[in-house]
Design an enzyme around this catalytic site. Sequence first.
Site, PDB file in Angstrom:
ATOM      1  N   LEU A 143       9.763 -13.727  -0.496  1.00 11.33           N
ATOM      2  CA  LEU A 143      10.562 -13.137  -1.584  1.00 11.33           C
ATOM      3  C   LEU A 143      10.101 -11.701  -1.840  1.00 11.33           C
ATOM      4  O   LEU A 143       9.671 -11.344  -2.928  1.00 11.33           O
ATOM      5  CB  LEU A 143      10.450 -13.986  -2.857  1.00 11.33           C
ATOM      6  CG  LEU A 143      11.566 -13.796  -3.885  1.00 11.33           C
ATOM      7  CD1 LEU A 143      12.895 -14.270  -3.321  1.00 11.33           C
ATOM      8  CD2 LEU A 143      11.261 -14.542  -5.181  1.00 11.33           C
ATOM      9  N   GLY A 144      10.202 -10.901  -0.790  1.00  9.46           N
ATOM     10  CA  GLY A 144       9.957  -9.471  -0.926  1.00  9.46           C
ATOM     11  C   GLY A 144      11.255  -8.751  -1.245  1.00  9.46           C
ATOM     12  O   GLY A 144      12.159  -9.318  -1.869  1.00  9.46           O
ATOM     13  N   ILE A 157      13.798  -7.798   0.669  1.00  9.45           N
ATOM     14  CA  ILE A 157      14.988  -8.412   1.253  1.00  9.45           C
ATOM     15  C   ILE A 157      15.254  -9.770   0.615  1.00  9.45           C
ATOM     16  O   ILE A 157      16.393 -10.096   0.261  1.00  9.45           O
ATOM     17  CB  ILE A 157      14.830  -8.540   2.776  1.00  9.45           C
ATOM     18  CG1 ILE A 157      14.811  -7.151   3.424  1.00  9.45           C
ATOM     19  CG2 ILE A 157      15.966  -9.380   3.371  1.00  9.45           C
ATOM     20  CD1 ILE A 157      14.511  -7.163   4.911  1.00  9.45           C
ATOM     21  N   ARG A 200      12.089 -11.467  11.763  1.00  9.05           N
ATOM     22  CA  ARG A 200      11.741 -11.097  13.122  1.00  9.05           C
ATOM     23  C   ARG A 200      11.822 -12.336  13.989  1.00  9.05           C
ATOM     24  O   ARG A 200      11.561 -13.452  13.548  1.00  9.05           O
ATOM     25  CB  ARG A 200      10.336 -10.479  13.195  1.00  9.05           C
ATOM     26  CG  ARG A 200      10.295  -9.013  12.798  1.00  9.05           C
ATOM     27  CD  ARG A 200      11.138  -8.167  13.746  1.00  9.05           C
ATOM     28  NE  ARG A 200      11.028  -6.737  13.499  1.00  9.05           N
ATOM     29  CZ  ARG A 200      11.832  -6.040  12.721  1.00  9.05           C
ATOM     30  NH1 ARG A 200      12.803  -6.672  12.070  1.00  9.05           N
ATOM     31  NH2 ARG A 200      11.691  -4.745  12.579  1.00  9.05           N
ATOM     32  N   GLU A 226      14.090  -9.113  22.672  1.00  6.37           N
ATOM     33  CA  GLU A 226      15.373  -8.450  22.456  1.00  6.37           C
ATOM     34  C   GLU A 226      15.561  -7.311  23.456  1.00  6.37           C
ATOM     35  O   GLU A 226      14.614  -6.565  23.710  1.00  6.37           O
ATOM     36  CB  GLU A 226      15.445  -7.915  21.023  1.00  6.37           C
ATOM     37  CG  GLU A 226      15.398  -9.039  19.988  1.00  6.37           C
ATOM     38  CD  GLU A 226      15.483  -8.524  18.560  1.00  6.37           C
ATOM     39  OE1 GLU A 226      15.435  -7.296  18.362  1.00  6.37           O
ATOM     40  OE2 GLU A 226      15.591  -9.344  17.634  1.00  6.37           O
ATOM     41  N   HIS A 279      20.774  -8.439  16.131  1.00 11.66           N
ATOM     42  CA  HIS A 279      19.796  -7.705  15.324  1.00 11.66           C
ATOM     43  C   HIS A 279      20.433  -6.463  14.698  1.00 11.66           C
ATOM     44  O   HIS A 279      19.967  -5.340  14.886  1.00 11.66           O
ATOM     45  CB  HIS A 279      18.584  -7.293  16.174  1.00 11.66           C
ATOM     46  CG  HIS A 279      17.388  -6.943  15.337  1.00 11.66           C
ATOM     47  ND1 HIS A 279      16.100  -6.932  15.841  1.00 11.66           N
ATOM     48  CD2 HIS A 279      17.265  -6.573  14.024  1.00 11.66           C
ATOM     49  CE1 HIS A 279      15.245  -6.583  14.884  1.00 11.66           C
ATOM     50  NE2 HIS A 279      15.948  -6.361  13.779  1.00 11.66           N
TER      51      HIS A 279
END
Length: 334
Positions: free
Chosen positions: A158-159, A161, A238, A267, A285
């Site tokens: 819960l940062g 973003i 990620r 990726e 992404h």
Amino acid sequence: MPDRPHILTGFHFTKATLASFGERCRIVGHMDSPTPTAADIPPGTAGTVQAIVSTGSVGISDAMMAALPRLSLFCCYGTGYERVDLDAARRRGIMVTHGADANAPDVAELAVGILLASTRRLVRADKMIRRGEWKQRIPNRFGPIAGLTGGRVGILGLGAIGLEVARRLKGFDVEIGYCNRSKRSDVDFPYFPDVMALATWCDYLIVCLRSDASNRHIINADVLKALGPRGHVVNISRGWAVDEKAIAHALRNDIIEGAALDVFDQEPYTGTELLELDKLVMTPHFGGGTEHAQRRMTDLVCRNLDNHFAGKPVASPVPEFREWANAADAPRPR
């Protein structure tokens, strides 16, 4: 007039972004490899490169740093920095910055979008129509769709973003819970001390944490089993936070109902296992791929470049380097 600082780029930036970098620095080359080594450094540049602008999913190794004797700054375009060898950077006197929360609203927007795509089976429904199955009156193979209303959404991390995701989900009449490194005092959502507890409680699990070596494959077979057969997983953090083999197994065997991935362990994704899964929504992404996010991230990288080469503290050091960025022995241009 002294020459501008020499930089390398390690990502396919837009022309506008490259122009912004080029206004203040001399771009001496681009590294196209998704996992660059010293062999990818453009000929004749190793002794002049002072900074690299790349992404955390590309990163930089100790060996790459050793091949660039004047390197003093590595700027991650975006939030993550999971493939940057921070120990080597500190030892070699190289400052590392990242995009902090510059793209948080845009990534959160995509998280909600692909959660809906997964739970409401939008991609599968689109394909059904294109195959002509609707007009052929083929029975509904989807089964009942629960939808978000009345469900429980667990946010892992819960940062910046995660908070933006929670803000957007409030309009969907869902319960929100979270797991974080520590309990936050500024929210009233239920707090869960670990990912297993969160997965056991929720129906839909959204991975928003900052991925580093400590949480590689934090979403594993046990977590997916705890989430259960009506569960969905969304990953916009990620790729290596999620065990892709475990996801594939869980979807094939109805251990969970669906998943949506915007990020992958490697990726671009070149495997085949995930491509065969109808219950999986995939995007390339591009959570931070909006014009607004690109502009904010570009501006932040430029501030970091400007500050560093003016001998000032960088604007957004990675959390592990915050104190060092303001210390007397902070890296200076070489």
